[in-house]
Every structure is written in structure tokens, then in C-alpha cells.
Design an enzyme around this catalytic site. Structure first.
Site, mmCIF file in Angstrom:
data_model
loop_
_atom_site.group_PDB
_atom_site.id
_atom_site.type_symbol
_atom_site.label_atom_id
_atom_site.label_comp_id
_atom_site.label_asym_id
_atom_site.label_seq_id
_atom_site.Cartn_x
_atom_site.Cartn_y
_atom_site.Cartn_z
ATOM 1 N N SER A 1 0.858 -1.184 0.000
ATOM 2 C CA SER A 1 0.000 0.000 0.000
ATOM 3 C C SER A 1 0.891 1.229 0.000
ATOM 4 C CB SER A 1 -0.892 0.021 1.244
ATOM 5 O OG SER A 1 -1.520 1.286 1.414
ATOM 6 N N TYR B 1 -1.070 0.086 10.232
ATOM 7 C CA TYR B 1 -1.278 -0.567 8.945
ATOM 8 C C TYR B 1 -0.148 -0.179 7.988
ATOM 9 C CZ TYR B 1 -3.475 -1.510 4.385
ATOM 10 O OH TYR B 1 -3.753 -1.928 3.106
ATOM 11 N N LYS C 1 2.747 -2.502 6.136
ATOM 12 C CA LYS C 1 2.944 -2.560 4.689
ATOM 13 C C LYS C 1 4.377 -2.175 4.310
ATOM 14 C CE LYS C 1 -1.097 -4.030 3.487
ATOM 15 N NZ LYS C 1 -1.269 -5.364 2.860
#
Length: 251
Positions: free
Chosen positions: A143, A156, A160
Site C-alpha cells: 500500500s 497498517y 505494509k
């Protein structure tokens, strides 16, 4: 793309809907057979029908970070199709929203278990089952949250970033016969990403030079390319698929 995927077999995790299903559909359209996974059996059954039925796809339900599920999916793939040429580590979670310092340690551990350690485990199993002897290609779904600050989804993003680093390490270790790459999308219009654009899409897309958010097909084409022989001299790379937003915009 000039290379067909006919005769090849892929495992795509998290593929009952959204980006994962889009990737599976693209691979099937290019001639591959797929094993798709997700937590719940019913939407997976619907996805298999969408992909053309048992001649093209099988499904194995379970949690992506569950070793028993991982082993079952790889074993079922080998039993059904006899090979495993491609692995797409698509499953990702983000169960928390807010400042990174406030992230509950248990939630942080779960994010890393699913977003980083599970792709490592799936790759290890694919290597043992087929790729170690016959070669193959792996694509990890990262991402743009992993390449720049992303307020509200910081842990998050950290996971990633770690996944992209894992991609580099595995590519260095598994070459020349196995290629490992990643794709880093911006916001793609899926249920998973709804909180990032729902009710304010027009405002969000102002930061995108291409004037729109992504759709699963945008990512699927990039993944199919990286899995194909057209990308035969590409490994250890992260392909950003973002509508241009990282040129200067923000989430």
C-alpha cells in the site's frame, strides 16, 4: 501483456471480493487456474461461480494467518491442479483507526501477523510444495500507506512497509528461479477502503492527477503483469499503482 498464463496455477489469498477477486478474475481470463481463500465459505462459493466454476477455480475457507488453513489451501491446490506457479498475498487487515501511539499492542500484533508474517508463511509453503524445485512468482499486496505517513492508519502503514522490505529480502534469497515483487495501491474503491472515501469521494480525488480513485481492475492488471513472463527480469520491486496521488497529494 504478451505472455499468456495458460497452464499455470495461482493461490490468491483474500479473494472472495474486492481486489483479491479482481486479481483472480484477471488470472483466469489469462488462462490460469486459481485457488482462492478468505474467511467465509459462502462468499467464496459465489466467487468460484463468478470465476467460471470448478474447471477454473477452487476455494478454501479459513483465516490467512492460521497455519492449518495455509497448509490445507496449498495441499488442496496441489491435489487439484498438480502445481503452484504463482502466489498472490492479498489478504490484509486494519482493525484500528487513530493515532499510532494509541494502537493496542494486541491489535498491532494481529496486524503484523496477517499483513507480514502470513505472507512469509504462504511463501514458505509455496516454495516447499512446488516453487523451490520448479520456480514461480510471488506478488505481495502492499500500500502507499507503507511509503509515506498515513494518519489514522499508521500501524497498517508500518506493516505494509515491512511487507515491502520482506519482498526485497525474499527476492534476494529466492532468485533466480523465484521472483518476488509487490504492488502498492492508493485508495481502491472496495468495501475494505470505504472509510477512506465514503461520503467525500469528490474531495479525495482532487489529490489524484488521474482524477479518480482506483478500481480492482487497476491493481489486477499490474499484478498479472508482475506474475507473467513479461516481468521476467523484475524482482524485489514495489510497483506503485496510485493514480498519481504520491506525486504530491494526500489520502
Amino acid at each position: 501483456m504478451t505472455s499468456s498464463l495458460k497452464g499455470q496455477v495461482a493461490v490468491v489469498t483474500g479473494a472472495s471480493r474486492g481486489i483479491g477477486l479482481g486479481i483472480a478474475r484477471e488470472l483466469v481470463q489469462r488462462g490460469a487456474k486459481v485457488c482462492i481463500t478468505a474467511r467465509n465459505a459462502e462468499p467464496l462459493d459465489d466467487a468460484v461461480r463468478d470465476l467460471g466454476g470448478a474447471d477454473h477455480a477452487i476455494a478454501v475457507a479459513g483465516k490467512s494467518d492460521d497455519p492449518a488453513h495455509q497448509e490445507e489451501a496449498v495441499a488442496r491446490t496441489m491435489e487439484t491442479f498438480g502445481r503452484l506457479d504463482m502466489l498472490v498475498n492479498n489478504t490484509g487487515i486494519n482493525p484500528v483507526y487513530g493515532p499510532t501511539l494509541d494502537t493496542d499492542p494486541v491489535a498491532a500484533a494481529k496486524i503484523f501477523a496477517v499483513n507480514v508474517l502470513a505472507p512469509l508463511a504462504w511463501t514458505r509453503l509455496a516454495h516447499a510444495a512446488w516453487m523451490g524445485e520448479h520456480g514461480g512468482a510471488v506478488v505481495n499486496l502492499a500500500s502507499i500507506a507503507g511509503i509515506r505517513a498515513s494518519r489514522g492508519i499508521g500501524m497498517y502503514g508500518v506493516s505494509k512497509a515491512a511487507l515491502m522490505r520482506l519482498t526485497v529480502e525474499l527476492a534476494a534469497e529466492l532468485g533466480p528461479d523465484i521472483r518476488v515483487n509487490a504492488v502498492a495501491p492508493a485508495i481502491v474503491k472496495t468495501k475494505f477502503a470505504e472509510a477512506l472515501y465514503e461520503g467525500r469521494e469528490e474531495k479525495v480525488i482532487r489529490s489524484y492527477p488521474l482524477g479518480r480513485l482506483g478500481v480492482p481492475e487497476d491493481v489486477a492488471g499490474a499484478v498479472a503483469f508482475l506474475l507473467s513472463a513479461d516481468a521476467g527480469w523484475i524482482t524485489g520491486q514495489t510497483l506503485v499503482v496510485d493514480g498519481g496521488v504520491t506525486l504530491g497529494g494526500g489520502l
